[in-house]
Structure formats: C-alpha cells, structure tokens
Design a protein around this motif. Sequence first.
Motif, PDB file in Angstrom:
ATOM      1  N   TYR A 148       0.983  -1.258   0.099  1.00 18.50           N
ATOM      2  CA  TYR A 148      -0.027   0.055  -0.031  1.00 18.50           C
ATOM      3  C   TYR A 148       0.825   1.280  -0.064  1.00 18.50           C
ATOM      4  O   TYR A 148       1.935   1.303   0.906  1.00 18.50           O
ATOM      5  N   ILE A 149       0.604   2.075  -0.775  1.00 17.48           N
ATOM      6  CA  ILE A 149       1.219   3.549  -0.948  1.00 17.48           C
ATOM      7  C   ILE A 149       0.020   4.707  -0.733  1.00 17.48           C
ATOM      8  O   ILE A 149      -1.050   4.513  -1.216  1.00 17.48           O
ATOM      9  N   CYS A 150       0.709   5.784  -0.287  1.00 17.00           N
ATOM     10  CA  CYS A 150       0.035   7.111  -0.211  1.00 17.00           C
ATOM     11  C   CYS A 150       0.424   7.783  -1.461  1.00 17.00           C
ATOM     12  O   CYS A 150       1.744   8.273  -1.469  1.00 17.00           O
ATOM     13  N   GLU A 151       0.067   7.942  -2.652  1.00 21.33           N
ATOM     14  CA  GLU A 151       0.829   8.080  -4.031  1.00 21.33           C
ATOM     15  C   GLU A 151       1.358   9.904  -3.898  1.00 21.33           C
ATOM     16  O   GLU A 151       2.232   9.710  -4.563  1.00 21.33           O
ATOM     17  N   ASN A 152       0.547  10.433  -3.352  1.00 19.57           N
ATOM     18  CA  ASN A 152       0.883  11.914  -3.042  1.00 19.57           C
ATOM     19  C   ASN A 152       0.322  12.020  -1.799  1.00 19.57           C
ATOM     20  O   ASN A 152      -0.775  12.166  -1.324  1.00 19.57           O
ATOM     21  N   GLU A 153       1.456  12.358  -0.622  1.00 24.20           N
ATOM     22  CA  GLU A 153       1.134  12.941   0.667  1.00 24.20           C
ATOM     23  C   GLU A 153       0.972  14.522   0.619  1.00 24.20           C
ATOM     24  O   GLU A 153       1.514  15.167   0.668  1.00 24.20           O
ATOM     25  N   THR A 154      -0.526  14.466   0.794  1.00 28.12           N
ATOM     26  CA  THR A 154      -1.261  15.871   0.597  1.00 28.12           C
ATOM     27  C   THR A 154      -0.545  16.903   1.691  1.00 28.12           C
ATOM     28  O   THR A 154      -0.440  17.906   1.492  1.00 28.12           O
ATOM     29  N   ILE A 155      -0.398  16.300   2.960  1.00 26.12           N
ATOM     30  CA  ILE A 155       0.187  17.340   4.210  1.00 26.12           C
ATOM     31  C   ILE A 155       1.820  17.380   3.890  1.00 26.12           C
ATOM     32  O   ILE A 155       2.193  18.552   4.317  1.00 26.12           O
ATOM     33  N   ASN A 156       2.615  16.379   3.551  1.00 26.47           N
ATOM     34  CA  ASN A 156       3.943  16.330   3.564  1.00 26.47           C
ATOM     35  C   ASN A 156       4.400  16.837   2.228  1.00 26.47           C
ATOM     36  O   ASN A 156       5.734  17.486   2.132  1.00 26.47           O
ATOM     37  N   GLY A 157       3.784  16.758   1.326  1.00 30.22           N
ATOM     38  CA  GLY A 157       4.193  17.422  -0.138  1.00 30.22           C
ATOM     39  C   GLY A 157       4.972  16.614  -0.824  1.00 30.22           C
ATOM     40  O   GLY A 157       5.752  17.182  -1.813  1.00 30.22           O
ATOM     41  N   ASP A 174      -3.606   5.244  -2.467  1.00 28.23           N
ATOM     42  CA  ASP A 174      -4.398   6.262  -2.357  1.00 28.23           C
ATOM     43  C   ASP A 174      -3.944   7.437  -3.216  1.00 28.23           C
ATOM     44  O   ASP A 174      -2.939   7.895  -3.062  1.00 28.23           O
ATOM     45  N   GLN A 175      -4.698   7.560  -4.205  1.00 22.86           N
ATOM     46  CA  GLN A 175      -4.362   8.877  -5.211  1.00 22.86           C
ATOM     47  C   GLN A 175      -5.076   9.960  -4.864  1.00 22.86           C
ATOM     48  O   GLN A 175      -5.071  10.947  -5.740  1.00 22.86           O
ATOM     49  N   SER A 176      -5.865  10.110  -3.776  1.00 24.37           N
ATOM     50  CA  SER A 176      -6.748  11.360  -3.364  1.00 24.37           C
ATOM     51  C   SER A 176      -6.324  12.609  -3.796  1.00 24.37           C
ATOM     52  O   SER A 176      -6.832  13.410  -4.629  1.00 24.37           O
ATOM     53  N   SER A 177      -4.812  12.953  -3.411  1.00 29.10           N
ATOM     54  CA  SER A 177      -4.604  14.328  -4.001  1.00 29.10           C
ATOM     55  C   SER A 177      -3.672  14.499  -5.077  1.00 29.10           C
ATOM     56  O   SER A 177      -3.039  15.397  -5.295  1.00 29.10           O
TER      57      SER A 177
END
Length: 363
Positions: A148-157, A174-177
């Motif tokens: 699992y990855i968060c492909e773009n970390e919204t908070i950390n940039g 997680d591609q949310s952002s």
Amino acid sequence: MLKYGRTYNFSAGPAMMPEEVLEEIAAEVMNYHGSGMSVMEMSHRSKVYQQIRDEAEADLRTLMNIPDNYKVLFVQGGGTVQFAMVPMNLMKNGKACYIETGAWSKKAIAEAKKYGEVVISASSADKNFSYIPDCSALDIPADADYVYICENETINGTTFFQLPDTKGKLLVSDQSSMFLSRPCDVSRYGLIWAGVQKNVGPAGMAVVIIREDLLRDDLPAFVPTYMNYKVHADNDSLYNTPNCWAIYCCGKVFKYLLRNGGLEAQAKRNEEKAKLLYDFLDKSEFFTGAVRKEDRSLMNVPFVSPSPAQDAEVVAASKAAGFDNLKGHKSVGGLRASIYNAMPREGVEALVNFLRKYEKEHA
Ligand SMILES: *Cc1c(COP(=O)(O)O)cnc(C)c1O
C-alpha cells in the motif's frame, strides 16, 4: 482576477473546481435538462440520473484508459472509509505491507492494524517525511496480501514518481490528492482509490478502481454490507442511495478534462504551474521548500519562511492580498500552497509575485 469575486484558494481540500464547471452546475441547478428538478432532488433510480452516472463512469474510463477487467465504484465516506475498506476486503492472509511516507499513510496503517498484521516495508519518518524512500528492493513477506502507498502525501508534499517494486504483490494506492493530475497506467495497480474533494469535486465520496478478480464473496461476517466492494460492483454503485450530487459534479469535471486535452495536457499544465512556484522557492533566500527535490509534489507545495512567527505573518499578509488557505497543516506548520488541476496558472503567478514582493520588503 477571477470572476464573481472568487479568490485564489490554495486549500488542500475541499479545493477549487474549474470555473466553467461551476457555471454549468449553476445553470442546471433549478431544472436539469428539462427534467423539472435539480440533480439533488431526483431519484437515483430514474432514467435521467442513470445517464448522469453512466456517463461519469464512461468518461472516467476514457480519461484514465481503464482496462475492462477493472470496476469503477463511487463509494460514500470519502477517503477515511477506504482506510478500513482496503484491509477488510483485501487482507486474505491477514498481512499487508505499507510504505510510510506521511500523515495519510500513517492513518491508513493505524486503521489496517485493526484488521491484520501491518509490515512497514519502507518509511521516511527519520526525516520528517520530507522524501520518498527507495522502494526498488523492498523486503516483502511471501504471504503479504498487498503493498500500500499514499501516492501523493497531501500534508507532507511528496509524490511517488516511480512506483514501488512490489515483487508481484498487488499494489494499492491512495491517489486522493493527485487523482487525474497526470496519466496513470491502471494495469499496474490492483486497486486505486481517491477521495474526490482534493482534485475533482465535492467532499464525501471516493472513486475506487478495483481489478475484478479482487471482488470477494467470502468476506468475514463482521464486514458491514456497505464496506464490501463486491456489493458496490454488483449494483453499479447503486446498492443504496449514492452521493448523486458528487457523482454529477465529478462527471462534469471528467468532461471538462476530456475537452481540454485529457490527462496528458493536464499533466503538462500542472508541471508548468508547479515549476513556477518551485523555481521561485529554489532561488529565494527567504522561503525554503520542505521536500527533497526529486520527490516534490506537483499538487501540494509546503514551504517555510525563516521562522514560525514570520510564517504566520506571511499567511496574514497573503490573506490581506486576497489569497486563501496558505497556512501549512497544523502537524507540520509553515505554509502550503495546494495547486490542484483547477488552480489557474494565473493564480500561481499571482502567488509567486506576492511572495517575491514580500521577500523584498522583509528579507
Ligand atoms: C484528504 C485525504 C484523505 C482523507 O479524505 P477524507 O475524505 O477527509 O476522509 C486520505 N488520503 C489523502 C491522500 C488525502 O489527501
């Protein structure tokens, strides 16, 4: 300047939507295409709504070139519900690997631990999540169900510009952002999900793109009906009353992207916008970008001035100058400019001019 007294809104989400999409929605709000009602008021089982829903899915499939063996689901609950749905549905052996790159992957990890064993295969916690760890030679247990990855970390940039080598295991992202911010080879993933309020539409819904063979009839009994991906897939996301309004708005944005050159063209616009801001930060002696160069997000740009007190002054001055939501997330401080698809190039130019002037006056 924007029309209607609108402001350049640098919010991380909910965030700006394209002006012409909002205009279309406004024009249709009293009477959608002669139906005599707004989309908010119509039955989700009606023909007129079915067409809205079907076109939204078809347009998303075209935009992302989604292969036929993937289902597209519209699920309520936004991003946070997906933190639980993923392990509930995909943990067969009760074990999964997570890459820890910041605030949102940490939330996903905490939630997954309720349902099975979580192996942190790589982490950038040692440097305050300011980079993406090397994921080319991960140690992945043979019985892990997915990576699992968060492909773009919204908070950390930070952003993954290269996907991890999962050693043949399913990749879940997680591609949310960053959803629809650049072309995406869906076939490399088992499951992609995105809360839509960052880069597409109104809050409260996630788009889930899942490979068909991952849908299961044999989920543990504790899994609520609504949390079973197969229930959504079998019912074309109409098992219960869906978030009709969000699906309608997202559909408008899909059409907008299609008529503006698709994801290739959008990626180019995003690269140009981000370059304006990063080039400024790289030259500035007052402002400093918070992320390692090669991992910098094109969507969320965290940066700092020489001190937290001055950060607060810059934020206040930016507000007075007509910009909004430039304060960094409370967990990391500083400033953050979210420049999603719908942020016009002029907005980034105006921000850079403001920051340049501020530096001149205060450095
Ligand atoms: C915003 C966000 C979430 C959470 O979305 P909610 O709809 O608020 O639950 C999850 N992941 C990422 C990367 C996000 O940016």
